[in-house]
Design a protein around this motif. Structure first.
Motif, PDB file in Angstrom:
ATOM      1  N   VAL A 115      -7.901  -3.227  11.353  1.00  0.00           N
ATOM      2  CA  VAL A 115      -6.469  -3.564  11.361  1.00  0.00           C
ATOM      3  C   VAL A 115      -6.035  -4.023   9.968  1.00  0.00           C
ATOM      4  O   VAL A 115      -4.986  -3.601   9.464  1.00  0.00           O
ATOM      5  N   ILE A 116      -6.852  -4.866   9.320  1.00  0.00           N
ATOM      6  CA  ILE A 116      -6.526  -5.306   7.962  1.00  0.00           C
ATOM      7  C   ILE A 116      -6.491  -4.104   7.028  1.00  0.00           C
ATOM      8  O   ILE A 116      -5.583  -3.967   6.204  1.00  0.00           O
ATOM      9  N   TRP A 117      -7.492  -3.217   7.160  1.00  0.00           N
ATOM     10  CA  TRP A 117      -7.554  -2.023   6.307  1.00  0.00           C
ATOM     11  C   TRP A 117      -6.280  -1.189   6.464  1.00  0.00           C
ATOM     12  O   TRP A 117      -5.662  -0.797   5.474  1.00  0.00           O
ATOM     13  N   ALA A 118      -5.878  -0.933   7.707  1.00  0.00           N
ATOM     14  CA  ALA A 118      -4.675  -0.130   7.950  1.00  0.00           C
ATOM     15  C   ALA A 118      -3.428  -0.846   7.430  1.00  0.00           C
ATOM     16  O   ALA A 118      -2.536  -0.215   6.853  1.00  0.00           O
ATOM     17  N   GLY A 119      -3.381  -2.166   7.620  1.00  0.00           N
ATOM     18  CA  GLY A 119      -2.228  -2.937   7.164  1.00  0.00           C
ATOM     19  C   GLY A 119      -2.084  -2.958   5.654  1.00  0.00           C
ATOM     20  O   GLY A 119      -0.974  -3.026   5.128  1.00  0.00           O
ATOM     21  N   VAL A 120      -3.191  -2.889   4.952  1.00  0.00           N
ATOM     22  CA  VAL A 120      -3.139  -2.863   3.489  1.00  0.00           C
ATOM     23  C   VAL A 120      -2.949  -1.435   2.987  1.00  0.00           C
ATOM     24  O   VAL A 120      -2.212  -1.190   2.029  1.00  0.00           O
ATOM     25  N   MET A 121      -3.615  -0.476   3.625  1.00  0.00           N
ATOM     26  CA  MET A 121      -3.566   0.904   3.147  1.00  0.00           C
ATOM     27  C   MET A 121      -2.215   1.571   3.354  1.00  0.00           C
ATOM     28  O   MET A 121      -1.792   2.371   2.520  1.00  0.00           O
ATOM     29  N   ALA A 122      -1.536   1.276   4.440  1.00  0.00           N
ATOM     30  CA  ALA A 122      -0.254   1.949   4.702  1.00  0.00           C
ATOM     31  C   ALA A 122       0.748   1.713   3.568  1.00  0.00           C
ATOM     32  O   ALA A 122       1.232   2.670   2.959  1.00  0.00           O
ATOM     33  N   PRO A 123       1.063   0.461   3.239  1.00  0.00           N
ATOM     34  CA  PRO A 123       1.995   0.271   2.114  1.00  0.00           C
ATOM     35  C   PRO A 123       1.368   0.652   0.773  1.00  0.00           C
ATOM     36  O   PRO A 123       2.053   1.162  -0.111  1.00  0.00           O
ATOM     37  N   GLY A 124       0.065   0.415   0.632  1.00  0.00           N
ATOM     38  CA  GLY A 124      -0.607   0.763  -0.620  1.00  0.00           C
ATOM     39  C   GLY A 124      -0.546   2.255  -0.897  1.00  0.00           C
ATOM     40  O   GLY A 124      -0.260   2.684  -2.018  1.00  0.00           O
ATOM     41  N   ALA A 125      -0.821   3.051   0.132  1.00  0.00           N
ATOM     42  CA  ALA A 125      -0.773   4.506  -0.035  1.00  0.00           C
ATOM     43  C   ALA A 125       0.644   4.962  -0.351  1.00  0.00           C
ATOM     44  O   ALA A 125       0.858   5.851  -1.189  1.00  0.00           O
ATOM     45  N   TYR A 126       1.614   4.354   0.307  1.00  0.00           N
ATOM     46  CA  TYR A 126       3.010   4.716   0.032  1.00  0.00           C
ATOM     47  C   TYR A 126       3.354   4.459  -1.436  1.00  0.00           C
ATOM     48  O   TYR A 126       3.899   5.334  -2.114  1.00  0.00           O
ATOM     49  N   TYR A 127       3.028   3.277  -1.931  1.00  0.00           N
ATOM     50  CA  TYR A 127       3.364   2.947  -3.317  1.00  0.00           C
ATOM     51  C   TYR A 127       2.557   3.771  -4.306  1.00  0.00           C
ATOM     52  O   TYR A 127       3.069   4.137  -5.368  1.00  0.00           O
ATOM     53  N   MET A 128       1.304   4.070  -3.970  1.00  0.00           N
ATOM     54  CA  MET A 128       0.498   4.892  -4.873  1.00  0.00           C
ATOM     55  C   MET A 128       1.005   6.331  -4.924  1.00  0.00           C
ATOM     56  O   MET A 128       0.923   6.989  -5.947  1.00  0.00           O
ATOM     57  N   MET A 129       1.535   6.813  -3.802  1.00  0.00           N
ATOM     58  CA  MET A 129       1.996   8.203  -3.726  1.00  0.00           C
ATOM     59  C   MET A 129       3.491   8.346  -3.995  1.00  0.00           C
ATOM     60  O   MET A 129       4.008   9.465  -3.995  1.00  0.00           O
ATOM     61  N   ALA A 130       4.209   7.246  -4.221  1.00  0.00           N
ATOM     62  CA  ALA A 130       5.673   7.296  -4.349  1.00  0.00           C
ATOM     63  C   ALA A 130       6.118   8.258  -5.441  1.00  0.00           C
ATOM     64  O   ALA A 130       7.014   9.084  -5.220  1.00  0.00           O
ATOM     65  N   ARG A 131       5.514   8.188  -6.605  1.00  0.00           N
ATOM     66  CA  ARG A 131       5.928   9.076  -7.700  1.00  0.00           C
ATOM     67  C   ARG A 131       5.649  10.538  -7.331  1.00  0.00           C
ATOM     68  O   ARG A 131       6.488  11.411  -7.545  1.00  0.00           O
ATOM     69  N   THR A 132       4.482  10.815  -6.778  1.00  0.00           N
ATOM     70  CA  THR A 132       4.135  12.178  -6.387  1.00  0.00           C
ATOM     71  C   THR A 132       5.076  12.686  -5.306  1.00  0.00           C
ATOM     72  O   THR A 132       5.574  13.814  -5.377  1.00  0.00           O
ATOM     73  N   LEU A 133       5.332  11.852  -4.296  1.00  0.00           N
ATOM     74  CA  LEU A 133       6.245  12.283  -3.228  1.00  0.00           C
ATOM     75  C   LEU A 133       7.647  12.521  -3.770  1.00  0.00           C
ATOM     76  O   LEU A 133       8.317  13.472  -3.371  1.00  0.00           O
ATOM     77  N   ASN A 134       8.096  11.672  -4.675  1.00  0.00           N
ATOM     78  CA  ASN A 134       9.403  11.846  -5.289  1.00  0.00           C
ATOM     79  C   ASN A 134       9.449  13.140  -6.098  1.00  0.00           C
ATOM     80  O   ASN A 134      10.433  13.882  -6.025  1.00  0.00           O
ATOM     81  N   ASP A 135       8.407  13.414  -6.863  1.00  0.00           N
ATOM     82  CA  ASP A 135       8.349  14.646  -7.663  1.00  0.00           C
ATOM     83  C   ASP A 135       8.340  15.883  -6.774  1.00  0.00           C
ATOM     84  O   ASP A 135       8.977  16.897  -7.080  1.00  0.00           O
ATOM     85  N   LEU A 136       7.622  15.805  -5.665  1.00  0.00           N
ATOM     86  CA  LEU A 136       7.498  16.959  -4.780  1.00  0.00           C
ATOM     87  C   LEU A 136       8.748  17.212  -3.929  1.00  0.00           C
ATOM     88  O   LEU A 136       9.112  18.367  -3.687  1.00  0.00           O
ATOM     89  N   PHE A 137       9.374  16.142  -3.453  1.00  0.00           N
ATOM     90  CA  PHE A 137      10.401  16.320  -2.441  1.00  0.00           C
ATOM     91  C   PHE A 137      11.813  15.922  -2.835  1.00  0.00           C
ATOM     92  O   PHE A 137      12.750  16.236  -2.136  1.00  0.00           O
TER      93      PHE A 137
END
Length: 140
Positions: A115-137
């Motif tokens: 649960v801790i892993w998912a709680g940290v990874m969900a926002p972490g993955a979003y912020y890490m991928m934000a630039r890529t997602l913005n560039d792609l979409f």
């Protein structure tokens, strides 16, 4: 247990391999080993590409430039997930080993770290991928 052999009752299949029923503890053990190996290989590659700066700064710059793409960004998210799981599960393993009540609560602790892993990874993955997602979409 009429009709079963001692070997079958002991947990081995007829083909000679081990028959494991896929308990949650087995999967946490497997994931811990895999994330440890992945982290080791990342660190090995990181040491090599960082050492390249002493050999040839231009070659180092070219290697670092190849890392700036969406696929590598996705691998970075995977790396953070692997390191985070490995660290959290390592704490759980230490508690199981050194806390007298650890074995009793090991399954609960596994769910807590997931649960801790998912709680940290969900926002972490979003912020890490934000630039890529913005560039792609949607980016300019």
């Amino acid at each position: 247990m009429a009709g079963t052999t001692a070997t079958e009752r002991a947990g081995t299949s007829r083909g000679g391999g081990t028959l494991y029923r896929g308990d949650l503890g087995m999967w946490s053990w497997v994931a811990h080993r895999i994330t440890g190996v992945l982290t080791f290989f990342f660190l090995f590659a990181h040491v090599l590409d960082t050492a390249l700066v002493r050999v040839s700064p231009d070659a180092y710059d070219k290697v670092i430039e190849t890392y700036k793409n969406p696929v590598v960004n996705l691998f970075e998210v995977g790396l953070v997930g692997a390191v985070l799981y490995h660290a959290l599960n390592g704490l759980r393993v230490m508690l199981v080993d050194f806390w007298s009540k650890g074995p009793k609560y090991q399954r609960l602790m596994l769910w807590v770290i997931l649960v801790i892993w998912a709680g940290v990874m969900a926002p972490g993955a979003y912020y890490m991928m934000a630039r890529t997602l913005n560039d792609l979409f949607g980016g300019s």
